[in-house]
Design a protein around this motif. Sequence first.
Motif, PDB file in Angstrom:
ATOM      1  N   LEU A 280      -3.341  17.531  -6.475  1.00  0.00           N
ATOM      2  CA  LEU A 280      -1.941  17.321  -6.881  1.00  0.00           C
ATOM      3  C   LEU A 280      -1.046  18.417  -6.293  1.00  0.00           C
ATOM      4  O   LEU A 280       0.053  18.134  -5.803  1.00  0.00           O
ATOM      5  N   ILE A 281      -1.545  19.659  -6.322  1.00  0.00           N
ATOM      6  CA  ILE A 281      -0.761  20.761  -5.756  1.00  0.00           C
ATOM      7  C   ILE A 281      -0.552  20.533  -4.258  1.00  0.00           C
ATOM      8  O   ILE A 281       0.565  20.599  -3.733  1.00  0.00           O
ATOM      9  N   VAL A 282      -1.654  20.226  -3.571  1.00  0.00           N
ATOM     10  CA  VAL A 282      -1.592  20.051  -2.114  1.00  0.00           C
ATOM     11  C   VAL A 282      -0.633  18.926  -1.763  1.00  0.00           C
ATOM     12  O   VAL A 282       0.253  19.074  -0.913  1.00  0.00           O
ATOM     13  N   VAL A 283      -0.809  17.804  -2.435  1.00  0.00           N
ATOM     14  CA  VAL A 283      -0.033  16.622  -2.059  1.00  0.00           C
ATOM     15  C   VAL A 283       1.437  16.795  -2.442  1.00  0.00           C
ATOM     16  O   VAL A 283       2.330  16.357  -1.702  1.00  0.00           O
ATOM     17  N   THR A 284       1.695  17.443  -3.573  1.00  0.00           N
ATOM     18  CA  THR A 284       3.095  17.711  -3.945  1.00  0.00           C
ATOM     19  C   THR A 284       3.779  18.511  -2.842  1.00  0.00           C
ATOM     20  O   THR A 284       4.871  18.171  -2.380  1.00  0.00           O
ATOM     21  N   ASN A 285       3.087  19.533  -2.409  1.00  0.00           N
ATOM     22  CA  ASN A 285       3.616  20.376  -1.331  1.00  0.00           C
ATOM     23  C   ASN A 285       3.877  19.551  -0.071  1.00  0.00           C
ATOM     24  O   ASN A 285       4.906  19.683   0.587  1.00  0.00           O
ATOM     25  N   LEU A 286       2.931  18.661   0.245  1.00  0.00           N
ATOM     26  CA  LEU A 286       3.074  17.863   1.468  1.00  0.00           C
ATOM     27  C   LEU A 286       4.218  16.863   1.327  1.00  0.00           C
ATOM     28  O   LEU A 286       5.012  16.675   2.255  1.00  0.00           O
ATOM     29  N   PHE A 287       4.284  16.224   0.168  1.00  0.00           N
ATOM     30  CA  PHE A 287       5.360  15.248  -0.013  1.00  0.00           C
ATOM     31  C   PHE A 287       6.723  15.928   0.013  1.00  0.00           C
ATOM     32  O   PHE A 287       7.681  15.399   0.569  1.00  0.00           O
ATOM     33  N   LEU A 288       6.791  17.130  -0.598  1.00  0.00           N
ATOM     34  CA  LEU A 288       8.062  17.839  -0.569  1.00  0.00           C
ATOM     35  C   LEU A 288       8.417  18.233   0.867  1.00  0.00           C
ATOM     36  O   LEU A 288       9.582  18.253   1.249  1.00  0.00           O
ATOM     37  N   SER A 289       7.393  18.507   1.653  1.00  0.00           N
ATOM     38  CA  SER A 289       7.643  18.829   3.057  1.00  0.00           C
ATOM     39  C   SER A 289       8.097  17.616   3.832  1.00  0.00           C
ATOM     40  O   SER A 289       8.735  17.731   4.868  1.00  0.00           O
ATOM     41  N   ARG A 303       4.154   9.126  10.610  1.00  0.00           N
ATOM     42  CA  ARG A 303       3.955   8.008   9.696  1.00  0.00           C
ATOM     43  C   ARG A 303       2.486   7.890   9.300  1.00  0.00           C
ATOM     44  O   ARG A 303       2.149   7.708   8.137  1.00  0.00           O
ATOM     45  N   PHE A 304       1.604   8.007  10.303  1.00  0.00           N
ATOM     46  CA  PHE A 304       0.167   7.992  10.007  1.00  0.00           C
ATOM     47  C   PHE A 304      -0.179   9.118   9.028  1.00  0.00           C
ATOM     48  O   PHE A 304      -0.923   8.937   8.067  1.00  0.00           O
ATOM     49  N   VAL A 305       0.367  10.275   9.302  1.00  0.00           N
ATOM     50  CA  VAL A 305       0.046  11.440   8.503  1.00  0.00           C
ATOM     51  C   VAL A 305       0.586  11.288   7.073  1.00  0.00           C
ATOM     52  O   VAL A 305      -0.087  11.638   6.095  1.00  0.00           O
ATOM     53  N   ALA A 306       1.783  10.723   6.952  1.00  0.00           N
ATOM     54  CA  ALA A 306       2.363  10.521   5.621  1.00  0.00           C
ATOM     55  C   ALA A 306       1.525   9.531   4.816  1.00  0.00           C
ATOM     56  O   ALA A 306       1.250   9.738   3.624  1.00  0.00           O
ATOM     57  N   ALA A 307       1.100   8.461   5.491  1.00  0.00           N
ATOM     58  CA  ALA A 307       0.261   7.475   4.796  1.00  0.00           C
ATOM     59  C   ALA A 307      -1.059   8.114   4.395  1.00  0.00           C
ATOM     60  O   ALA A 307      -1.559   7.902   3.284  1.00  0.00           O
ATOM     61  N   GLY A 308      -1.623   8.926   5.308  1.00  0.00           N
ATOM     62  CA  GLY A 308      -2.871   9.619   5.009  1.00  0.00           C
ATOM     63  C   GLY A 308      -2.723  10.492   3.772  1.00  0.00           C
ATOM     64  O   GLY A 308      -3.620  10.568   2.932  1.00  0.00           O
ATOM     65  N   THR A 309      -1.565  11.151   3.637  1.00  0.00           N
ATOM     66  CA  THR A 309      -1.311  12.001   2.470  1.00  0.00           C
ATOM     67  C   THR A 309      -1.305  11.175   1.192  1.00  0.00           C
ATOM     68  O   THR A 309      -1.887  11.560   0.178  1.00  0.00           O
ATOM     69  N   LEU A 310      -0.646  10.025   1.260  1.00  0.00           N
ATOM     70  CA  LEU A 310      -0.596   9.154   0.079  1.00  0.00           C
ATOM     71  C   LEU A 310      -2.018   8.689  -0.289  1.00  0.00           C
ATOM     72  O   LEU A 310      -2.405   8.697  -1.450  1.00  0.00           O
ATOM     73  N   PHE A 311      -2.779   8.285   0.741  1.00  0.00           N
ATOM     74  CA  PHE A 311      -4.152   7.843   0.462  1.00  0.00           C
ATOM     75  C   PHE A 311      -4.983   8.995  -0.093  1.00  0.00           C
ATOM     76  O   PHE A 311      -5.857   8.791  -0.929  1.00  0.00           O
ATOM     77  N   TYR A 312      -4.708  10.203   0.381  1.00  0.00           N
ATOM     78  CA  TYR A 312      -5.436  11.368  -0.121  1.00  0.00           C
ATOM     79  C   TYR A 312      -5.175  11.541  -1.616  1.00  0.00           C
ATOM     80  O   TYR A 312      -6.092  11.799  -2.398  1.00  0.00           O
ATOM     81  N   LEU A 313      -3.924  11.374  -1.993  1.00  0.00           N
ATOM     82  CA  LEU A 313      -3.585  11.475  -3.414  1.00  0.00           C
ATOM     83  C   LEU A 313      -4.352  10.436  -4.224  1.00  0.00           C
ATOM     84  O   LEU A 313      -5.006  10.751  -5.220  1.00  0.00           O
ATOM     85  N   ALA A 344     -11.311   7.092   1.368  1.00  0.00           N
ATOM     86  CA  ALA A 344     -11.381   8.485   1.808  1.00  0.00           C
ATOM     87  C   ALA A 344     -11.488   8.583   3.326  1.00  0.00           C
ATOM     88  O   ALA A 344     -10.703   9.272   3.972  1.00  0.00           O
ATOM     89  N   MET A 345     -12.483   7.900   3.877  1.00  0.00           N
ATOM     90  CA  MET A 345     -12.758   8.071   5.303  1.00  0.00           C
ATOM     91  C   MET A 345     -11.788   7.263   6.160  1.00  0.00           C
ATOM     92  O   MET A 345     -11.366   7.706   7.224  1.00  0.00           O
ATOM     93  N   MET A 346     -11.468   6.046   5.728  1.00  0.00           N
ATOM     94  CA  MET A 346     -10.607   5.177   6.515  1.00  0.00           C
ATOM     95  C   MET A 346      -9.148   5.450   6.183  1.00  0.00           C
ATOM     96  O   MET A 346      -8.293   5.563   7.073  1.00  0.00           O
ATOM     97  N   GLY A 347      -8.847   5.580   4.890  1.00  0.00           N
ATOM     98  CA  GLY A 347      -7.449   5.773   4.506  1.00  0.00           C
ATOM     99  C   GLY A 347      -6.987   7.183   4.795  1.00  0.00           C
ATOM    100  O   GLY A 347      -6.196   7.427   5.708  1.00  0.00           O
ATOM    101  N   PHE A 348      -7.512   8.126   4.059  1.00  0.00           N
ATOM    102  CA  PHE A 348      -7.080   9.512   4.203  1.00  0.00           C
ATOM    103  C   PHE A 348      -7.447  10.084   5.577  1.00  0.00           C
ATOM    104  O   PHE A 348      -6.580  10.405   6.399  1.00  0.00           O
ATOM    105  N   ALA A 349      -8.742  10.188   5.858  1.00  0.00           N
ATOM    106  CA  ALA A 349      -9.171  10.937   7.037  1.00  0.00           C
ATOM    107  C   ALA A 349      -8.769  10.239   8.340  1.00  0.00           C
ATOM    108  O   ALA A 349      -8.288  10.875   9.272  1.00  0.00           O
ATOM    109  N   SER A 350      -8.976   8.916   8.411  1.00  0.00           N
ATOM    110  CA  SER A 350      -8.701   8.235   9.673  1.00  0.00           C
ATOM    111  C   SER A 350      -7.208   8.152   9.950  1.00  0.00           C
ATOM    112  O   SER A 350      -6.787   8.241  11.104  1.00  0.00           O
ATOM    113  N   PHE A 351      -6.401   7.984   8.906  1.00  0.00           N
ATOM    114  CA  PHE A 351      -4.949   7.967   9.144  1.00  0.00           C
ATOM    115  C   PHE A 351      -4.483   9.344   9.600  1.00  0.00           C
ATOM    116  O   PHE A 351      -3.652   9.458  10.500  1.00  0.00           O
ATOM    117  N   ALA A 352      -5.033  10.389   8.975  1.00  0.00           N
ATOM    118  CA  ALA A 352      -4.672  11.743   9.416  1.00  0.00           C
ATOM    119  C   ALA A 352      -5.121  11.966  10.859  1.00  0.00           C
ATOM    120  O   ALA A 352      -4.357  12.480  11.684  1.00  0.00           O
TER     121      ALA A 352
END
Lengths: 479, 411
Positions: A280-289, A303-313, A344-352
Motif C-alpha cells: 500500500l505504501i509503495v503503490v500510494t507513492n507510485l500513484f501519487l507520482s 501506460r504499461f507501467v501504470a497498469a502494472g502498478t494497479l495490478f501490483y496493488l 502477478a507474473m502477467m499483470g504486474f511483472a509483464s506489464f512493468a
Amino acid sequence: MGQAKPPSASLVDTGLVHAHGLASIVTLLIAATFGIIVSIQLLLPDFGSNVAWLSWGRLRYAHTQGIMFGWLGNAFFAFLYHAVPILTGRPVTSRRLGLWLFGLWNFAVMAPGWVLVLAGVSQPLEWAEFPPIVDVMVVVGLGLAAIQFLPGFFARGLESLYVSSWYILGALVFTLLAYPMGNIVPEVVAGASGAAFSGLWIHDAVGLFVTPLALAIIYFVIPAATGRPIFSHFLSMLGFWLLFFLYPLNGTHHYVFSVIPMAAQMGAITASTLLGLDVLIVVTNLFLSLRGTGFVPRDPALRFVAAGTLFYLIVSMQGAAQAQMAVNQAVHFTDWVIGHSHLAMMGFASFAAAGGLVHAWQRIPWAPYNARAINAAYWLMTAGLVVMVSDLTIAGLLQGQSWQAGAPWVESLEVTRPYWLVRTLSGIPLAAGFLALLWGLTSGPRGAGLREVENGVGVEPVAEVAPRLAIASSTVETS
Amino acid sequence: MSSGHGRVLGMSYLVASVAGVVFFVLSVALLGYWPKRVLDEQTRAMGPEYVLELTPSERRGRAVYSREGCAYCHTQQIRYLASDRARFGAPTLAWETRLDYPHLWGTRRIGPDLSREGGTRSDDWHYTHLFSPRAVVPQSVMPAYERLFDDAPDRPRQQARDLVAYLNTLGRARELAGPEGEARAEAGCQCPDDELANMAFGGELNAHPARTRRTHDTPPLLPAGDLARGRQLFAAHCATCHGPTGGGDGPGATGLLPAPMNLAEHQYAPARVADVLWNGVAGTAMPAWRDHSPDDRAALVSAVLALESTRLEPSLPDNLMELGQRAFRANCVQCHGERGDGSGSAAAELPIAPTSFVRQRPTLSAALRALRGGIPGTPMAPWTTRLSDAELVAAAQYVRTLYGAPGAESR
C-alpha cells in the motif's frame, strides 16, 4: 535523483538493449504458446498426449520457466542495459561481458533448459523445473549480471542511489542467495522439510527476482517519462526496505494447514499481512507520482507501467488475503491461485517489463517503433489478462465449494470446464498482444520512438496539471 | 543536502543493507532451518524405527511421476482440514515424507490427492486409466500415457509398471506401521491438547471414497431410487466399464481382469448392488462410490436392477436339480458356502470374495460359462476336468435356485 537524464549514446549500449529486448519477446511467444497448449489440453486432454514432449506436465514446466527466465529475465536485462548507465552515470562493465551474458542466458539457460525439460530431464519443483545442470548456468548468469550491472552503483556510493538502483542491487544480490533454496535444497532435504525450503524459493522467485526488477522499472519509467520526480523518496525507500525485510518471510504461506510447524505458518501469514501494508505504501507513492498523467497515460511505456502498478496493488491485496487461514482453506489448490499467479507474473511483472522495454526502445535512435501496434498490444494484453484472472478466480471459488461439499471429485472438473474454455479464449487476445508488441518494436520507422518522446508524448498532460503538483514535488526534493 | 546529513544517510543505508541480509538469513533460519529441525525431531519421535525404502522399480516409477509433472495436478499432501481428511484420510505426517527427495507436495489439485493412493485402486485399473483415462473416468482431463504401453492397457511397458509400483507405495509406510505405528506417532507427537495436530490421528487412514473394503457396513438403502437419475449416473460413471447397457463391454473393459460384470445377465438383490456401490469389489477394479449421496446410490441401484435382461430362461427337468445339488455340495461349498451365499470356509482366504448366489442370480448361460471357462482374474477355475457336461449344466441350474433364500439378507 529521479530526473532521468536523457540517455547518452556513449553510455547506453543500445545493441544489447535491442538484443535482449527481441530475445525477451521471442521467448515470451514460445512460453505463451506452451501455456496456451496446456490450457487447451485441459479441454481436449488427448491433444498431443502421445508425443512425449508435447504432454501436459512437460509443457507446464516449460511454460513457467520460460516466462520467468526467458521473457522476464531478458526483458529485465534489456531494461538494465538502458537504465543502469543512466542511474550510475557510467557505462556497464563491458560489452564483451554483455555478449557472454546474452549468449549464456539464451543458449546455455533457456534453450537447453527447455530442451531438457521437454525431453524429460527436469526437477518436479515449482519455479525450479530446469534440471540442476541448467541451474548452474542460471547462477553463473546471475553472477555475470551482478558483475555487469552492479559496480557502477558502488562507485557512485550508496547514499546517492535512486530507489530503482536499490531494487536492482537487491534483486541481483538476493536472487543469487535465494536461488539455491528452491533448486538445490529440496533435492537433498527430504519431504516436509524440503517443502519448507521450496516455499521460500516459490515466494522469493517472485519476491526477490521478479518484483524488485519490475518495481525498478516502474520507479524509473514514471519520472523519466513524466519529467517529474517521484512523489516521495522517503516512501520509496521505506517501501524498498520493508519489501526486502518482509518478502523472504512469506514462503511458508504456500503450505498453510500442512505439517510444517504452525509457528512458521503463522509467522509467514503475519509477514504476508504486513507485506500487503507495505505494498500500500509503495503503490500510494507510485500513484501519487502518476498524478495528472490521466487514467490512461498517453505514453505507452508509462501506460504499461501504470497498469502494472494497479495490478501490483490488486495482486498484493489478494496475496495478503489468501494467506489468511479462512481464505486459504477455501481457495488453496484451486484455480484461484493460478489466477493469482497470472495476475502477478502477467499483470504486474509483464506489464512493468513491457513498459520498461518500450521506454528503452523509444530511446534507441535507430530502432524501429510502431506506436499503433504498441497501443494495440496494451489493450489486447489488458483485455486478455482481466478476462483470464476474473475467470480463474471464479473457477477457483467454485472448485473450492465443490470440494467442501464433498461432491464426487469429477464434479469439480465439470463445474470448471466452461471457465477453462474462457481461460483458453483469453489467451487469444494475450497472444495477439504479445505479437503486437513484437510488431511494435520491429516495424515502423527507425527512430520513431525518439521523435515521439521529443514531441512530449509522456509529458504533455503533466504540463496541464503541474501547477497543482508543485507543492508536493518540492517537498520531496530533499535528497 | 548537508554533508552531515549525507553521512547519517550513508550510515543508515549501510545499516539497512546489513539488515536486509540479516532478514534474508532470518527467513532461511525461521522458515527453513528451524522447521527442518522440528520436523526431523518429529520424524524421529513419531516415525517407525525401520524406514521402508523404495525398491528400484518403485524409484524408477517415482522418476516417471516427477518427469511427467504428475505432482502439478495431484498433490501429495493431505492438509489438516476436515474436508481433506474426510476425502483422503489422515493428514500427512512429517515422517511419511522422509524419503521424498525432492518432495512432491504440489500446489494445485486438478486431480485428487494421491498421498494414500496405495491400495486404493487395483493395478489393472491404474494401467487402464494411465493408458486411456477417459476409458474409465469419462470426465477426466488427465493426459493419456499410451506411450508407456505396447498399444494395449494390458501390455504395460517397464515404465508403466514402475509407475504403478510407485503409486502403490503412496501411504504404504503408514499403513504397514499399523496400530502400533499410529500409537507411537500419537505418543511421539506429545500434543494431547493441540486440536490441529491431533487431526492426524484417530480417523480412517485412507478415507478415499473409491477404496474397496471387504467389510459390510453398508448404510441402509433408501427405498425408492429415481430411475431416470440413476440412468444418467450410470451413463456418467459406470458405462465406461460396464457398457451402456450393462453388458460389461465398455471401453474400459479391455484392460481389466477380472472383466467388469455383465450386469444384464444377472438378477441382483437391491442390497447386493447397494453393498457393491458402498464397498466396491475388493480385489477387482470395481471401486467404491461412497462419494455419491444416498439418493444417488439408490438411483443407481434402480438403474442397475433395470438392466437385467428380460429374456426367458430355459426350464430344465427336475431330476437335474438333484444332480446339480450333489455336484455343488461336493465341489463348490468350500468357497460359495452350503447355502451358496459365498460364506464357505475358504472364502476369507480368497483375494476376491466368492459370489453369493443368494443375492445374485446369473442366467443359465452365464453360470455355465463360468463353470466351463472359469472367471479369469478370479479364483474361480474351469470345472470341465472335474465335472461331466451333465453335471456342469445341472450345477449351473442349481445355483440359480439359491437366489433369495430366507436368511440370506443377514450378510
